[in-house]
Design a protein around this motif. Structure first.
Motif, PDB file in Angstrom:
ATOM      1  N   LEU A  25      31.961 -54.564  30.991  1.00  0.00           N
ATOM      2  CA  LEU A  25      31.371 -53.220  31.003  1.00  0.00           C
ATOM      3  C   LEU A  25      32.390 -52.178  31.450  1.00  0.00           C
ATOM      4  CD1 LEU A  25      27.858 -54.011  32.537  1.00  0.00           C
ATOM      5  CD2 LEU A  25      28.375 -53.371  30.155  1.00  0.00           C
ATOM      6  N   ARG A  26      33.190 -52.544  32.444  1.00  0.00           N
ATOM      7  CA  ARG A  26      34.211 -51.601  32.920  1.00  0.00           C
ATOM      8  C   ARG A  26      35.202 -51.289  31.806  1.00  0.00           C
ATOM      9  NH1 ARG A  26      36.016 -49.684  37.688  1.00  0.00           N
ATOM     10  NH2 ARG A  26      38.242 -49.198  37.846  1.00  0.00           N
ATOM     11  N   GLN A  27      35.577 -52.345  31.077  1.00  0.00           N
ATOM     12  CA  GLN A  27      36.509 -52.132  29.980  1.00  0.00           C
ATOM     13  C   GLN A  27      35.881 -51.225  28.910  1.00  0.00           C
ATOM     14  OE1 GLN A  27      39.495 -53.290  31.611  1.00  0.00           O
ATOM     15  NE2 GLN A  27      39.888 -53.315  29.411  1.00  0.00           N
ATOM     16  N   LYS A  28      34.596 -51.459  28.637  1.00  0.00           N
ATOM     17  CA  LYS A  28      33.909 -50.605  27.660  1.00  0.00           C
ATOM     18  C   LYS A  28      33.837 -49.166  28.154  1.00  0.00           C
ATOM     19  CE  LYS A  28      31.057 -54.180  25.514  1.00  0.00           C
ATOM     20  NZ  LYS A  28      29.685 -54.650  25.247  1.00  0.00           N
ATOM     21  N   ILE A  29      33.550 -49.029  29.466  1.00  0.00           N
ATOM     22  CA  ILE A  29      33.473 -47.673  30.036  1.00  0.00           C
ATOM     23  C   ILE A  29      34.828 -46.978  29.934  1.00  0.00           C
ATOM     24  CG2 ILE A  29      33.164 -46.416  32.196  1.00  0.00           C
ATOM     25  CD1 ILE A  29      31.002 -48.480  32.913  1.00  0.00           C
ATOM     26  N   VAL A  30      35.872 -47.741  30.247  1.00  0.00           N
ATOM     27  CA  VAL A  30      37.233 -47.159  30.167  1.00  0.00           C
ATOM     28  C   VAL A  30      37.539 -46.749  28.725  1.00  0.00           C
ATOM     29  CG1 VAL A  30      39.691 -47.679  30.417  1.00  0.00           C
ATOM     30  CG2 VAL A  30      38.077 -48.374  32.201  1.00  0.00           C
ATOM     31  N   ASP A  31      37.165 -47.646  27.797  1.00  0.00           N
ATOM     32  CA  ASP A  31      37.409 -47.323  26.386  1.00  0.00           C
ATOM     33  C   ASP A  31      36.613 -46.091  25.964  1.00  0.00           C
ATOM     34  OD1 ASP A  31      39.098 -49.484  26.260  1.00  0.00           O
ATOM     35  OD2 ASP A  31      37.599 -50.848  25.383  1.00  0.00           O
ATOM     36  N   LEU A  32      35.334 -46.033  26.385  1.00  0.00           N
ATOM     37  CA  LEU A  32      34.500 -44.887  26.037  1.00  0.00           C
ATOM     38  C   LEU A  32      35.043 -43.611  26.669  1.00  0.00           C
ATOM     39  CD1 LEU A  32      30.917 -46.439  26.331  1.00  0.00           C
ATOM     40  CD2 LEU A  32      32.128 -45.778  24.231  1.00  0.00           C
ATOM     41  N   GLU A  33      35.488 -43.707  27.922  1.00  0.00           N
ATOM     42  CA  GLU A  33      36.054 -42.524  28.572  1.00  0.00           C
ATOM     43  C   GLU A  33      37.291 -42.043  27.819  1.00  0.00           C
ATOM     44  OE1 GLU A  33      36.756 -43.693  32.582  1.00  0.00           O
ATOM     45  OE2 GLU A  33      34.688 -43.323  33.247  1.00  0.00           O
ATOM     46  N   ALA A  34      38.092 -43.017  27.346  1.00  0.00           N
ATOM     47  CA  ALA A  34      39.288 -42.625  26.578  1.00  0.00           C
ATOM     48  C   ALA A  34      38.881 -41.945  25.270  1.00  0.00           C
ATOM     49  CB  ALA A  34      40.145 -43.860  26.295  1.00  0.00           C
ATOM     50  N   LYS A  35      37.862 -42.505  24.613  1.00  0.00           N
ATOM     51  CA  LYS A  35      37.383 -41.902  23.366  1.00  0.00           C
ATOM     52  C   LYS A  35      36.797 -40.515  23.625  1.00  0.00           C
ATOM     53  CE  LYS A  35      36.395 -46.230  20.932  1.00  0.00           C
ATOM     54  NZ  LYS A  35      35.349 -47.060  20.301  1.00  0.00           N
ATOM     55  N   VAL A  36      36.016 -40.381  24.730  1.00  0.00           N
ATOM     56  CA  VAL A  36      35.433 -39.074  25.068  1.00  0.00           C
ATOM     57  C   VAL A  36      36.535 -38.046  25.323  1.00  0.00           C
ATOM     58  CG1 VAL A  36      34.108 -37.837  26.821  1.00  0.00           C
ATOM     59  CG2 VAL A  36      33.267 -40.003  25.904  1.00  0.00           C
ATOM     60  N   ALA A  37      37.562 -38.483  26.050  1.00  0.00           N
ATOM     61  CA  ALA A  37      38.673 -37.567  26.342  1.00  0.00           C
ATOM     62  C   ALA A  37      39.372 -37.160  25.048  1.00  0.00           C
ATOM     63  CB  ALA A  37      39.649 -38.247  27.317  1.00  0.00           C
ATOM     64  N   ASP A  38      39.547 -38.133  24.142  1.00  0.00           N
ATOM     65  CA  ASP A  38      40.207 -37.835  22.878  1.00  0.00           C
ATOM     66  C   ASP A  38      39.361 -36.876  22.053  1.00  0.00           C
ATOM     67  OD1 ASP A  38      42.186 -38.130  20.876  1.00  0.00           O
ATOM     68  OD2 ASP A  38      40.895 -39.585  19.837  1.00  0.00           O
ATOM     69  N   LEU A  39      38.041 -37.161  21.987  1.00  0.00           N
ATOM     70  CA  LEU A  39      37.145 -36.290  21.242  1.00  0.00           C
ATOM     71  C   LEU A  39      37.089 -34.900  21.880  1.00  0.00           C
ATOM     72  CD1 LEU A  39      34.213 -38.755  20.465  1.00  0.00           C
ATOM     73  CD2 LEU A  39      35.913 -37.856  18.859  1.00  0.00           C
ATOM     74  N   THR A  40      37.101 -34.867  23.208  1.00  0.00           N
ATOM     75  CA  THR A  40      37.054 -33.575  23.909  1.00  0.00           C
ATOM     76  C   THR A  40      38.287 -32.748  23.579  1.00  0.00           C
ATOM     77  OG1 THR A  40      35.769 -34.552  25.705  1.00  0.00           O
ATOM     78  CG2 THR A  40      36.896 -32.473  26.162  1.00  0.00           C
ATOM     79  N   SER A  41      39.421 -33.425  23.580  1.00  0.00           N
ATOM     80  CA  SER A  41      40.660 -32.688  23.252  1.00  0.00           C
ATOM     81  C   SER A  41      40.631 -32.209  21.803  1.00  0.00           C
ATOM     82  CB  SER A  41      41.880 -33.587  23.518  1.00  0.00           C
ATOM     83  OG  SER A  41      41.839 -34.736  22.677  1.00  0.00           O
ATOM     84  N   LYS A  42      40.088 -33.046  20.924  1.00  0.00           N
ATOM     85  CA  LYS A  42      39.997 -32.632  19.522  1.00  0.00           C
ATOM     86  C   LYS A  42      39.037 -31.458  19.366  1.00  0.00           C
ATOM     87  CE  LYS A  42      41.143 -37.084  17.399  1.00  0.00           C
ATOM     88  NZ  LYS A  42      40.664 -38.181  16.543  1.00  0.00           N
ATOM     89  N   VAL A  43      37.921 -31.515  20.093  1.00  0.00           N
ATOM     90  CA  VAL A  43      36.952 -30.413  20.018  1.00  0.00           C
ATOM     91  C   VAL A  43      37.583 -29.141  20.545  1.00  0.00           C
ATOM     92  CG1 VAL A  43      34.787 -29.538  20.957  1.00  0.00           C
ATOM     93  CG2 VAL A  43      34.924 -31.880  20.093  1.00  0.00           C
ATOM     94  N   GLU A  44      38.300 -29.270  21.650  1.00  0.00           N
ATOM     95  CA  GLU A  44      38.944 -28.081  22.222  1.00  0.00           C
ATOM     96  C   GLU A  44      39.983 -27.525  21.246  1.00  0.00           C
ATOM     97  OE1 GLU A  44      40.448 -29.351  25.961  1.00  0.00           O
ATOM     98  OE2 GLU A  44      38.496 -29.244  26.988  1.00  0.00           O
ATOM     99  N   GLU A  45      40.717 -28.418  20.614  1.00  0.00           N
ATOM    100  CA  GLU A  45      41.708 -27.945  19.638  1.00  0.00           C
ATOM    101  C   GLU A  45      41.017 -27.236  18.456  1.00  0.00           C
ATOM    102  OE1 GLU A  45      44.020 -31.241  18.443  1.00  0.00           O
ATOM    103  OE2 GLU A  45      45.109 -31.429  20.374  1.00  0.00           O
ATOM    104  N   ALA A  46      39.896 -27.888  18.046  1.00  0.00           N
ATOM    105  CA  ALA A  46      39.174 -27.285  16.917  1.00  0.00           C
ATOM    106  C   ALA A  46      38.607 -25.931  17.321  1.00  0.00           C
ATOM    107  CB  ALA A  46      38.049 -28.226  16.461  1.00  0.00           C
ATOM    108  N   GLN A  47      38.068 -25.846  18.514  1.00  0.00           N
ATOM    109  CA  GLN A  47      37.534 -24.569  18.985  1.00  0.00           C
ATOM    110  C   GLN A  47      38.652 -23.532  19.128  1.00  0.00           C
ATOM    111  OE1 GLN A  47      35.418 -25.455  22.576  1.00  0.00           O
ATOM    112  NE2 GLN A  47      33.570 -26.260  21.486  1.00  0.00           N
ATOM    113  N   GLY A  48      39.824 -23.991  19.589  1.00  0.00           N
ATOM    114  CA  GLY A  48      40.946 -23.044  19.720  1.00  0.00           C
ATOM    115  C   GLY A  48      41.390 -22.544  18.370  1.00  0.00           C
TER     116      GLY A  48
END
Length: 254
Positions: free
Chosen positions: A220-243
């Protein structure tokens, strides 16, 4: 019960030719009364008188050559009912208890020697009898002391046997209690062993469950870490898209 006495031997008859023994008949200067009781003519112990008894004849006819090896069979007239509280039985016993040879030996002694022998023998006999009586009295007293000691020992033995019986009963009870205690201890040990086995099984099961939980938590921790990495990646992409969108809108406005 009195035992029958040995019957006396055959009566000794007056001998016909006995050497120095003579009878009251004949030319002897000793008459029958003088021979048997000491008359005026003197006393000759070898002369058989007319009134001599069988015992007198038994002793007066003795010669070592003829009867020296024969057994002594005193011609007693004692009866089994006789006791020595009477003079006659006591005298009869004294007169006939000695062997003929001893009678002749004592008769051959001079009067002075007989007197000395009597004094010495009587004194020694009385002294010995007195010592025997003293020792007998001591023995009787010691016997009484021993009887008292024996009674005490019997009493102590009875008490010991009683104590021994009581000790045996107590020991049997102790052995029974000990066996019951051993059985109880064995039962408790068996229960403890079963509990330890059950605890070991539960401990092993707990470790297995913990290991499974650890594996699940790690996954579960590994999944959480993976999800957090994906969320961070998506967040950065969203921010880039918004910019980019904001920049594009800004350019359109100007």
């Amino acid at each position: 019960m009195d035992q029958p006495l040995k019957p006396p031997g055959p009566e000794v008859t007056k001998p016909t030719n006995t050497g120095p023994v003579t009878t009251s008949k004949g030319s002897s200067r000793f008459s029958s009364s003088g021979a048997s009781s000491g008359g005026a003519g003197g006393y000759n112990p070898n002369v058989i008188g007319a009134k001599d008894t069988v015992g007198d004849i038994y002793y007066k006819t003795y010669t070592e050559e003829e009867r020296g090896d024969a057994p002594h069979q005193a011609p007693w007239s004692l009866k089994q009912k006789d006791t020595f509280i009477e003079f006659s039985p006591a005298r009869e016993w004294f007169l006939n208890s000695f062997t003929p040879a001893e009678v002749h030996r004592q008769r051959a002694k001079p009067h002075e020697m007989l007197y000395r022998t009597y004094i010495l023998g009587e004194a020694n006999a009385r002294a010995a009898n007195h010592q025997i009586v003293r020792e007998w009295r001591t023995m009787v007293r010691e016997r009484a002391d021993w009887e008292a000691y024996r009674e005490r020992m019997l009493k102590r033995i009875a008490e010991f046997e009683k104590s021994k019986t009581a000790f045996g009963e107590e020991r049997a009870k102790f052995e029974a209690d000990k066996k019951a205690e051993e059985w109880g201890r064995e039962g408790l040990q068996k229960k403890l062993h079963n509990v330890e086995e059950q605890l070991a099984k539960e401990k092993a099961e707990f470790k297995r469950i913990c290991a499974q939980d650890n594996d699940r938590a790690y996954a579960l921790r590994q999944k959480i870490v993976d999800l957090e990495a994906k969320v961070a990646d998506l967040t950065s992409k969203v921010e880039e898209a918004q910019g980019e969108r904001a920049a594009k809108q800004q350019m359109e406005v100007s």
